[in-house]
Scaffold this motif. Structure first.
Motif, PDB file in Angstrom:
ATOM      1  N   ASP A  90       2.337   2.716  -1.926  1.00 56.67           N
ATOM      2  CA  ASP A  90       0.911   1.743  -2.531  1.00 56.67           C
ATOM      3  C   ASP A  90      -0.509   2.248  -1.604  1.00 56.67           C
ATOM      4  OD1 ASP A  90      -0.071   0.358  -4.255  1.00 56.67           O
ATOM      5  OD2 ASP A  90       0.590  -2.128  -3.294  1.00 56.67           O
ATOM      6  N   ASP A  91      -1.555   2.687  -2.069  1.00 58.71           N
ATOM      7  CA  ASP A  91      -2.582   3.481  -1.522  1.00 58.71           C
ATOM      8  C   ASP A  91      -3.731   1.698  -1.187  1.00 58.71           C
ATOM      9  OD1 ASP A  91      -2.161   5.810  -2.483  1.00 58.71           O
ATOM     10  OD2 ASP A  91      -3.845   5.510  -3.804  1.00 58.71           O
ATOM     11  N   ASP A  92      -4.357   2.412   0.077  1.00 60.88           N
ATOM     12  CA  ASP A  92      -4.623   1.279   0.995  1.00 60.88           C
ATOM     13  C   ASP A  92      -5.491   0.470   0.533  1.00 60.88           C
ATOM     14  OD1 ASP A  92      -3.254   2.184   2.785  1.00 60.88           O
ATOM     15  OD2 ASP A  92      -5.019   3.965   3.822  1.00 60.88           O
ATOM     16  N   GLY A  93      -7.005   0.925  -0.869  1.00 57.59           N
ATOM     17  CA  GLY A  93      -7.120  -0.264  -1.900  1.00 57.59           C
ATOM     18  C   GLY A  93      -6.437  -0.729  -2.683  1.00 57.59           C
ATOM     19  N   ASP A  94      -5.681   0.052  -3.647  1.00 58.64           N
ATOM     20  CA  ASP A  94      -4.733  -1.275  -4.293  1.00 58.64           C
ATOM     21  C   ASP A  94      -4.541  -2.017  -3.135  1.00 58.64           C
ATOM     22  OD1 ASP A  94      -4.727   0.434  -6.312  1.00 58.64           O
ATOM     23  OD2 ASP A  94      -3.858   1.259  -5.201  1.00 58.64           O
ATOM     24  N   GLU A  95      -3.387  -2.166  -1.969  1.00 56.05           N
ATOM     25  CA  GLU A  95      -3.033  -3.207  -1.066  1.00 56.05           C
ATOM     26  C   GLU A  95      -4.289  -4.396  -1.086  1.00 56.05           C
ATOM     27  OE1 GLU A  95       0.442  -2.837   0.828  1.00 56.05           O
ATOM     28  OE2 GLU A  95       0.122  -0.467   1.391  1.00 56.05           O
ATOM     29  N   VAL A  96      -5.222  -4.109  -0.232  1.00 57.85           N
ATOM     30  CA  VAL A  96      -6.150  -4.181   0.283  1.00 57.85           C
ATOM     31  C   VAL A  96      -7.053  -5.772  -1.328  1.00 57.85           C
ATOM     32  CG1 VAL A  96      -8.744  -4.994   1.099  1.00 57.85           C
ATOM     33  CG2 VAL A  96      -7.282  -3.154   1.884  1.00 57.85           C
ATOM     34  N   HIS A  97      -6.851  -4.748  -2.616  1.00 56.33           N
ATOM     35  CA  HIS A  97      -7.561  -5.059  -3.061  1.00 56.33           C
ATOM     36  C   HIS A  97      -6.962  -6.449  -4.719  1.00 56.33           C
ATOM     37  CE1 HIS A  97     -10.659  -2.203  -2.827  1.00 56.33           C
ATOM     38  NE2 HIS A  97     -11.568  -3.449  -1.909  1.00 56.33           N
ATOM     39  N   ASP A  98      -5.215  -6.015  -4.417  1.00 55.65           N
ATOM     40  CA  ASP A  98      -4.854  -6.904  -5.454  1.00 55.65           C
ATOM     41  C   ASP A  98      -4.364  -8.199  -4.975  1.00 55.65           C
ATOM     42  OD1 ASP A  98      -2.795  -7.034  -3.520  1.00 55.65           O
ATOM     43  OD2 ASP A  98      -1.470  -5.375  -4.060  1.00 55.65           O
ATOM     44  N   GLY A  99      -4.907  -8.554  -4.481  1.00 57.14           N
ATOM     45  CA  GLY A  99      -4.612 -10.164  -3.846  1.00 57.14           C
ATOM     46  C   GLY A  99      -3.173 -10.884  -3.691  1.00 57.14           C
ATOM     47  N   ARG A 100      -2.408  -9.540  -3.729  1.00 54.87           N
ATOM     48  CA  ARG A 100      -1.126 -10.456  -3.728  1.00 54.87           C
ATOM     49  C   ARG A 100      -0.282 -11.189  -1.739  1.00 54.87           C
ATOM     50  NH1 ARG A 100       0.592  -5.520  -6.957  1.00 54.87           N
ATOM     51  NH2 ARG A 100       0.100  -5.736  -9.273  1.00 54.87           N
ATOM     52  N   ALA A 101       0.309 -11.304  -1.962  1.00 56.76           N
ATOM     53  CA  ALA A 101       0.618 -11.434  -0.726  1.00 56.76           C
ATOM     54  C   ALA A 101       1.642 -11.058  -0.377  1.00 56.76           C
ATOM     55  CB  ALA A 101       1.342 -13.481  -0.396  1.00 56.76           C
ATOM     56  N   SER A 102       1.986 -10.525  -1.221  1.00 58.91           N
ATOM     57  CA  SER A 102       3.360  -9.067  -0.993  1.00 58.91           C
ATOM     58  C   SER A 102       3.307  -8.092  -0.608  1.00 58.91           C
ATOM     59  CB  SER A 102       4.341  -9.176  -2.507  1.00 58.91           C
ATOM     60  OG  SER A 102       3.920  -8.978  -3.089  1.00 58.91           O
ATOM     61  N   THR A 103       1.863  -7.942  -0.076  1.00 60.11           N
ATOM     62  CA  THR A 103       1.261  -7.014   0.031  1.00 60.11           C
ATOM     63  C   THR A 103       0.890  -6.445   1.012  1.00 60.11           C
ATOM     64  OG1 THR A 103       0.030  -5.607  -1.165  1.00 60.11           O
ATOM     65  CG2 THR A 103       1.620  -5.001  -2.007  1.00 60.11           C
ATOM     66  N   ASN A 104       1.307  -5.728   2.345  1.00 58.54           N
ATOM     67  CA  ASN A 104      -0.005  -5.872   3.382  1.00 58.54           C
ATOM     68  C   ASN A 104      -0.438  -4.441   3.863  1.00 58.54           C
ATOM     69  OD1 ASN A 104      -0.884  -5.277   6.162  1.00 58.54           O
ATOM     70  ND2 ASN A 104       0.371  -7.742   6.535  1.00 58.54           N
ATOM     71  N   VAL A 105      -1.968  -3.864   4.382  1.00 56.51           N
ATOM     72  CA  VAL A 105      -2.011  -2.571   3.976  1.00 56.51           C
ATOM     73  C   VAL A 105      -1.650  -1.852   5.197  1.00 56.51           C
ATOM     74  CG1 VAL A 105      -4.091  -3.565   5.185  1.00 56.51           C
ATOM     75  CG2 VAL A 105      -4.179  -1.089   3.653  1.00 56.51           C
ATOM     76  N   ARG A 106      -1.182  -2.373   6.342  1.00 50.09           N
ATOM     77  CA  ARG A 106      -0.861  -1.669   7.216  1.00 50.09           C
ATOM     78  C   ARG A 106       0.818  -2.495   7.478  1.00 50.09           C
ATOM     79  NH1 ARG A 106      -3.085  -3.882  11.502  1.00 50.09           N
ATOM     80  NH2 ARG A 106      -3.958  -5.717  10.786  1.00 50.09           N
ATOM     81  N   ASP A 107       1.406  -3.023   6.655  1.00 51.93           N
ATOM     82  CA  ASP A 107       2.961  -2.673   6.968  1.00 51.93           C
ATOM     83  C   ASP A 107       3.568  -2.305   5.161  1.00 51.93           C
ATOM     84  OD1 ASP A 107       5.264  -4.310   7.383  1.00 51.93           O
ATOM     85  OD2 ASP A 107       5.145  -6.237   8.021  1.00 51.93           O
ATOM     86  N   ALA A 108       4.407  -1.874   5.799  1.00 51.40           N
ATOM     87  CA  ALA A 108       4.868  -0.458   4.223  1.00 51.40           C
ATOM     88  C   ALA A 108       6.083  -1.481   3.566  1.00 51.40           C
ATOM     89  CB  ALA A 108       5.630   0.793   4.525  1.00 51.40           C
ATOM     90  N   ASP A 109       6.895  -2.964   4.775  1.00 49.30           N
ATOM     91  CA  ASP A 109       7.694  -3.589   4.008  1.00 49.30           C
ATOM     92  C   ASP A 109       7.098  -4.863   4.247  1.00 49.30           C
ATOM     93  OD1 ASP A 109      10.297  -4.998   2.668  1.00 49.30           O
ATOM     94  OD2 ASP A 109      11.429  -4.525   4.046  1.00 49.30           O
TER      95      ASP A 109
END
Length: 216
Positions: A90-109
């Protein structure tokens, strides 16, 4: 000479001596200027460490075309020349902007369920996060292949291969030419077929002139 003037003179002399010894700078603005010379919100030290120009305001640059500006990379502790800092697909911009608590830009899982964030399906629509993001990206945001093995960074985890190793199993065959799922089609071709089905930006024509913004 009055006592006041004498004391002031000694204080000035002490201040000058401390400054000369490097203990502190006489001028606060001078210190601030040396910390962020171009006043773009990103310290010189961080810009130099990440191969940006500390003497040119480039907070709005996006050299890796991941949708996250340099200033955002600084604030989120990600890398401005790496589309996917945590290598989860998941690209950095997508993780930051998707608003999902299920993704963290510095945590792969992020949810620690053994599935990388890019392979999750956050909105339960049958398309995993990394493919859903690809469909909305411009051609210039083409996914990186850091080790030039024919498999995009985001797809390496699907094949059990390494992002920064072109021959993950050291057998003399590049990862893109391997057939990890034993379906008779090599990884590179597998990815191309999969990406075509999901509208991936990798299938943009080579002559595309879409502009993704400043490189730095």
């Amino acid at each position: 000479m009055s006592l006041r003037h004498s004391t002031a003179g000694k204080a000035a002399a002490v201040t000058a001596a401390l400054a000369a010894a490097g203990v502190f700078s006489i001028s606060a603005p001078a210190f601030a200027g040396s910390t962020d010379s171009d006043h773009d919100g990103m310290p010189n030290r961080w810009e130099v460490a990440h191969h940006l120009d500390p003497h040119r305001a480039n907070a709005l640059g996006d050299p890796d075309h991941d949708g996250l500006k340099n200033i955002g990379e600084y604030r989120h502790h990600t890398r401005p020349h790496d589309q996917d800092t945590d290598n989860d697909g998941d690209d950095d911009g997508d993780e930051v902007h998707d608003g999902r608590a299920s993704t963290n830009v510095r945590d792969a899982d992020t949810d620690d369920d053994g599935v990388k964030d890019g392979d999750e399906d956050a909105d339960h629509d049958g398309v995993d996060n990394e493919d859903e993001d690809d469909a909305t990206e411009t051609c210039v945001a083409d996914d990186q292949d850091a080790d030039h093995d024919g498999v995009d960074n985001e797809d390496e985890n699907d094949h059990g291969t390494k992002v920064y190793d072109a021959d993950s199993d050291d057998d003399g065959v590049k990862d893109g030419l391997e057939d990890s799922d034993h379906d008779g089609v090599d990884n590179e071709a597998d990815d191309s077929d999969h990406e075509a089905d999901h509208g991936d930006d990798d299938n943009c024509s080579s002559g595309s002139t879409e502009d993704g913004g400043s490189d730095d």
